[in-house]
Motif scaffolding. Structure first.
Motif, PDB file in Angstrom:
ATOM      1  N   HIS A  50       0.836  -1.209   0.000  1.00 18.54           N
ATOM      2  CA  HIS A  50       0.000   0.000   0.000  1.00 18.54           C
ATOM      3  C   HIS A  50       0.865   1.252   0.000  1.00 18.54           C
ATOM      4  CE1 HIS A  50      -3.217   2.805   1.076  1.00 18.54           C
ATOM      5  NE2 HIS A  50      -2.417   3.253   2.024  1.00 18.54           N
ATOM      6  N   SER A  53       2.285   1.715  -3.502  1.00 18.98           N
ATOM      7  CA  SER A  53       1.264   2.138  -4.464  1.00 18.98           C
ATOM      8  C   SER A  53       0.896   3.607  -4.279  1.00 18.98           C
ATOM      9  CB  SER A  53       0.016   1.268  -4.318  1.00 18.98           C
ATOM     10  OG  SER A  53       0.278  -0.062  -4.693  1.00 18.98           O
ATOM     11  N   ALA A  56       3.812   5.777  -5.661  1.00 18.83           N
ATOM     12  CA  ALA A  56       4.431   5.185  -6.853  1.00 18.83           C
ATOM     13  C   ALA A  56       5.143   6.220  -7.705  1.00 18.83           C
ATOM     14  CB  ALA A  56       3.373   4.459  -7.683  1.00 18.83           C
ATOM     15  N   ALA A  63       7.851   0.679  -8.982  1.00 16.39           N
ATOM     16  CA  ALA A  63       6.435   0.588  -9.357  1.00 16.39           C
ATOM     17  C   ALA A  63       6.269   0.002 -10.753  1.00 16.39           C
ATOM     18  CB  ALA A  63       5.782   1.970  -9.282  1.00 16.39           C
ATOM     19  N   ARG A  66       6.772  -3.865 -10.934  1.00 18.15           N
ATOM     20  CA  ARG A  66       5.753  -4.741 -10.333  1.00 18.15           C
ATOM     21  C   ARG A  66       4.810  -5.310 -11.380  1.00 18.15           C
ATOM     22  NH1 ARG A  66       2.488  -1.951  -5.594  1.00 18.15           N
ATOM     23  NH2 ARG A  66       2.312  -0.330  -7.186  1.00 18.15           N
ATOM     24  N   LYS A  68       0.885  -7.765 -11.277  1.00 24.44           N
ATOM     25  CA  LYS A  68      -0.224  -8.070 -10.371  1.00 24.44           C
ATOM     26  C   LYS A  68       0.119  -9.216  -9.429  1.00 24.44           C
ATOM     27  CE  LYS A  68      -3.941  -6.360 -13.347  1.00 24.44           C
ATOM     28  NZ  LYS A  68      -5.185  -6.703 -14.086  1.00 24.44           N
TER      29      LYS A  68
END
Length: 371
Positions: A50, A53, A56, A63, A66, A68
């Motif tokens: 979190h 994100s 980011a 970021a 990454r 999913k």
């Protein structure tokens, strides 16, 4: 059970499986990862999924790297001592026995710091019950961390005889890790960066200082990726995420507070309390805390902790280290024992330890041969 627990994201991997899967990848046998010739696990202490994100834009390299699938589930409690022990032994807290920041030594009134108690309180090395993976995987294992951690009890019980390389400079640690991986095919390297966590506790993860450090960490990640020899795989992860708890959200437990009736000792930390009760008082303490705090915290008995699987299978030797009652906030609060003369811990802004996604879900970013 009369309570509901959060459901982990379906793609989140167990933090305790990270190093065994990396080792398996070096033999081409991993269920998670592509084959590699050497591997680095980089722990960015205090960087939750979190947190990444939400910021980011200040960590574009991480970021963008990454996918999913890139999330892991840290342990409960979501605190450094428990999580790093699980990462480095491949076992859960119910087995290795490091069940919080501060925990009771069974049969005593000693509630001991699980990171520094080896030096400050004479905690025996056998208190950590699991064998370090550095001793069981049968391959070269290196540690790259800050110099202050060399030779400490916690380093010894989690990393065993792993060869230690110390540097207080983040960029130099990255260079050392890349060089070790390149020069030692078949090796695993544990690279540790406490920088974000330290600033987060002091200033909060939403502070400008934390964002500035995230930018430095992101630049170091880019440098690491560029420095990797062909065949080196990297996983970037963390031990826990972080939430900010301002002072007006502190719950201060003072003399005369009914919540302390029947409580003999307090352990854990502000977002994960172990309540060690007076003989025969556990049920009353559980009921009292559920009635008063159940709307904003998970309040569980020791038996419920064991049955829930939150700490994995709980070994009988470990069970009494767990509070008779465990309190883990779901709201943005933190509990403090205000009877203590030392109020310095109440200045801490960034917090962790509980079961929220913000604290338990961490990145699992693949670089190099693992990308």
């Amino acid at each position: 059970m009369s309570f509901s627990l959060p459901v982990d994201p379906p793609r989140a991997r167990s933090l305790a499986r990270v190093v065994p899967e990396m080792s398996a990848a070096l033999d081409g046998r991993s269920d998670w990862l592509a084959p590699a010739t050497s591997a680095i696990v980089w722990v960015l202490d205090g960087l939750g999924a979190h947190n990444l994100s939400a910021r980011a834009g200040h960590a574009r390299f991480l970021a963008d790297a990454r996918t999913k699938k890139d999330a892991a589930r840290t342990v409960f409690p979501s605190t450094t001592a428990a999580a790093l022990t699980s990462l480095l032994t491949g076992t859960m807290p119910g087995q290795h026995g490091i069940v919080g920041y501060r925990a009771r030594v069974p049969g005593t009134d000693a509630v001991v710091n699980q990171l520094r108690g080896w030096e400050t309180d004479g905690l025996p090395r056998t208190f950590q019950r699991a064998q370090p993976l550095s001793a069981t995987l049968g391959r070269p294992f290196f540690t790259v961390s800050r110099r202050e951690y060399e030779g400490t009890g916690f380093t010894a019980v989690t990393l065993g005889e792993a060869e230690f390389h110390g540097s207080d400079d983040l960029d130099e640690r990255v260079r050392i890790a890349a060089d070790l991986a390149a020069r030692h095919p078949g090796s695993l390297t544990y690279l540790y960066a406490p920088d974000l966590d330290s600033i987060g506790h002091k200033r909060g993860w939403e502070s400008d200082d934390w964002v500035a450090m995230l930018e430095r960490v992101d630049a170091a990640a880019r440098s690491l990726s560029s420095a990797l020899a062909p065949g080196t795989g990297v996983l970037v992860t963390s031990d826990h995420g972080m939430i900010d708890v301002p002072r007006h959200r502190h719950v201060l437990l003072a003399d005369g507070d009914p919540l302390l009736d029947g409580v003999h000792l307090l352990g854990g930390e502000p977002r994960m309390l172990h309540l060690y009760t007076e003989p025969g008082a556990a049920d009353a303490v559980l009921a009292r805390w559920r009635d008063a705090e159940g709307a904003r915290s998970w309040v569980l008995s020791r038996r419920e902790i064991a049955e829930s699987g939150l700490m994995g299978v709980v070994h009988p030797e470990v069970a009494e280290r767990i509070g008779d009652v465990v309190v883990a906030p779901r709201a943005g609060i933190a509990y403090y024992d205000d009877r203590l003369s030392d109020k310095a811990p109440q200045k801490m802004v960034g917090q962790h330890g509980s079961l929220t996604d913000e604290e338990r879900i961490v990145p699992l970013i693949r670089l190099g041969a693992f990308a």
